[in-house]
Write a protein that holds these residues in place. Structure first.
Motif, PDB file in Angstrom:
ATOM      1  N   ASN A 154      44.785  37.403  48.046  1.00  0.00           N
ATOM      2  CA  ASN A 154      44.712  38.855  48.267  1.00  0.00           C
ATOM      3  C   ASN A 154      44.750  39.647  46.963  1.00  0.00           C
ATOM      4  OD1 ASN A 154      44.401  38.882  51.043  1.00  0.00           O
ATOM      5  ND2 ASN A 154      46.603  38.879  51.445  1.00  0.00           N
ATOM      6  N   GLU A 155      43.996  39.181  45.974  1.00  0.00           N
ATOM      7  CA  GLU A 155      43.934  39.856  44.680  1.00  0.00           C
ATOM      8  C   GLU A 155      42.564  40.498  44.492  1.00  0.00           C
ATOM      9  OE1 GLU A 155      45.286  39.024  40.063  1.00  0.00           O
ATOM     10  OE2 GLU A 155      44.775  37.328  41.352  1.00  0.00           O
ATOM     11  N   LEU A 156      42.571  41.740  43.984  1.00  0.00           N
ATOM     12  CA  LEU A 156      41.341  42.489  43.749  1.00  0.00           C
ATOM     13  C   LEU A 156      41.093  42.643  42.255  1.00  0.00           C
ATOM     14  CD1 LEU A 156      41.870  45.399  46.323  1.00  0.00           C
ATOM     15  CD2 LEU A 156      40.214  43.535  46.545  1.00  0.00           C
ATOM     16  N   TYR A 157      39.898  42.272  41.805  1.00  0.00           N
ATOM     17  CA  TYR A 157      39.475  42.549  40.434  1.00  0.00           C
ATOM     18  C   TYR A 157      37.980  42.279  40.319  1.00  0.00           C
ATOM     19  CZ  TYR A 157      40.034  37.442  39.748  1.00  0.00           C
ATOM     20  OH  TYR A 157      39.960  36.080  39.859  1.00  0.00           O
ATOM     21  N   ALA A 158      37.397  42.743  39.212  1.00  0.00           N
ATOM     22  CA  ALA A 158      35.971  42.529  38.957  1.00  0.00           C
ATOM     23  C   ALA A 158      35.789  41.277  38.116  1.00  0.00           C
ATOM     24  CB  ALA A 158      35.378  43.736  38.234  1.00  0.00           C
ATOM     25  N   ASP A 159      34.952  40.374  38.572  1.00  0.00           N
ATOM     26  CA  ASP A 159      34.674  39.162  37.793  1.00  0.00           C
ATOM     27  C   ASP A 159      33.906  39.488  36.516  1.00  0.00           C
ATOM     28  OD1 ASP A 159      35.631  36.829  39.462  1.00  0.00           O
ATOM     29  OD2 ASP A 159      34.384  37.858  40.925  1.00  0.00           O
ATOM     30  N   GLY A 160      33.013  40.464  36.601  1.00  0.00           N
ATOM     31  CA  GLY A 160      32.218  40.857  35.445  1.00  0.00           C
ATOM     32  C   GLY A 160      32.652  42.203  34.903  1.00  0.00           C
ATOM     33  N   SER A 161      31.950  42.674  33.895  1.00  0.00           N
ATOM     34  CA  SER A 161      32.228  43.986  33.314  1.00  0.00           C
ATOM     35  C   SER A 161      31.755  45.093  34.261  1.00  0.00           C
ATOM     36  CB  SER A 161      31.504  44.118  31.969  1.00  0.00           C
ATOM     37  OG  SER A 161      31.607  45.436  31.469  1.00  0.00           O
ATOM     38  N   ASN A 162      32.467  46.222  34.255  1.00  0.00           N
ATOM     39  CA  ASN A 162      31.989  47.406  34.973  1.00  0.00           C
ATOM     40  C   ASN A 162      32.022  48.640  34.067  1.00  0.00           C
ATOM     41  OD1 ASN A 162      34.749  48.091  34.981  1.00  0.00           O
ATOM     42  ND2 ASN A 162      35.043  47.466  37.119  1.00  0.00           N
TER      43      ASN A 162
END
Length: 281
Positions: free
Chosen positions: A171-179
């Motif tokens: 249940n972890e949220l983050y972006a794998d790539g750059s934003n």
């Protein structure tokens, strides 16, 4: 449907109580990041990484928050397990819980939020009665660092359709790539994977999650039970521990006015059953 509303609480009564004196200093009205939010605040200076409880914050006299038809009048937040990544770390809090907090030179900090009704009863988010969604936004990723937030209490994390942020194991949220526009890689060595939306910049502090493009750096938790525990974290290079704005919001990012309830679509594959949340615009 979304039945949890956490509104602007500019008249909230604000108090805090240290739960340890080990490795931490508290300064009343010492916030330095966007301290124009509200006149009441405090800064927590972290001299050492701390295991266990650090401080209890009480937000009382709430007038614009509710769960279903019940008014939420108080929030108690327990800050615990703080990991610093520099000589000293800093955390700023304000009396309006809608303004959330800033943390700097810190890689990990966990906060347990407890919500109370006027009769003193703690709110139980019961999915059989009414859904409760909490949005995590402004999850930046780039320059070798990636911001994340993990739900450590009951519930489930989801990603928004066409967002750079996705739900990961635990249940972890983050972006794998750059934003980010002018940075090359995330903490995981990846560039932009999902195209950045055109128009208004997605991480606009003036509009927050009300921006039509805010979904690009956001995800959402469907929370259940009593209390919500969120573990905020930064992955990345040791020299990239910048100031992080952490939020607790019930606004669903959208491209039109009003809060939009996400629709869950089930996609069958040969490997697993995936979940995707689409924004209705």
């Amino acid at each position: 449907m979304q039945h949890l509303q956490l509104g602007q609480e500019v008249n909230a009564k604000f108090s805090w109580k240290p739960l340890t004196n080990n490795g931490v200093t508290f300064i009343n009205n010492g916030a330095t990041h966007d301290s124009g939010y509200t006149p009441q605040n405090f800064k927590m200076i972290v001299n050492n990484s701390i295991s266990g409880n650090v401080v209890q914050i009480t937000y009382d006299n709430l007038q614009h928050s509710s769960y279903g038809d019940q008014k939420i009048t108080k929030i108690i937040a327990i800050v615990h397990d703080v990991v610093k990544k520099a000589q000293t770390g800093n955390v700023d809090f304000w009396n309006n819980p809608f303004n959330r907090f800033w943390y700097e030179e810190i890689s990990d900090i966990t906060i347990d939020y407890h919500f109370y009704l006027a009769n003193g009863q703690e709110v139980n988010f019961d999915p059989k009665l009414s859904d409760a969604w909490i949005t995590a936004g402004s999850l930046n990723s780039g320059g070798g660092r990636t911001e994340a937030v993990k739900l450590e209490s009951a519930g489930k994390a989801y990603g928004f359709y066409k967002s750079s942020v996705t739900a990961h194991n635990g249940n972890e949220l983050y972006a794998d790539g750059s934003n980010e526009r002018n940075t090359t890689e995330s903490a995981f060595g990846k560039g932009i994977i999902v195209p950045i939306p055109q128009g208004e910049w997605w991480d606009n502090p003036a509009t927050g999650l009300r921006s039509k493009n805010a979904y690009y750096g956001a995800g959402v938790f469907k929370v259940e039970g009593k209390g919500v525990s969120l573990h905020y974290k930064v992955y990345g290079k040791p020299n990239q521990w910048e100031s992080i704005w952490a939020n607790l919001d019930t606004t669903m990012p959208k491209s039109n006015s009003g809060i939009v309830t996400p629709t869950i679509h089930y996609h069958h594959t040969n490997v697993a059953l995936g979940l995707e949340i689409n924004l209705i615009s």
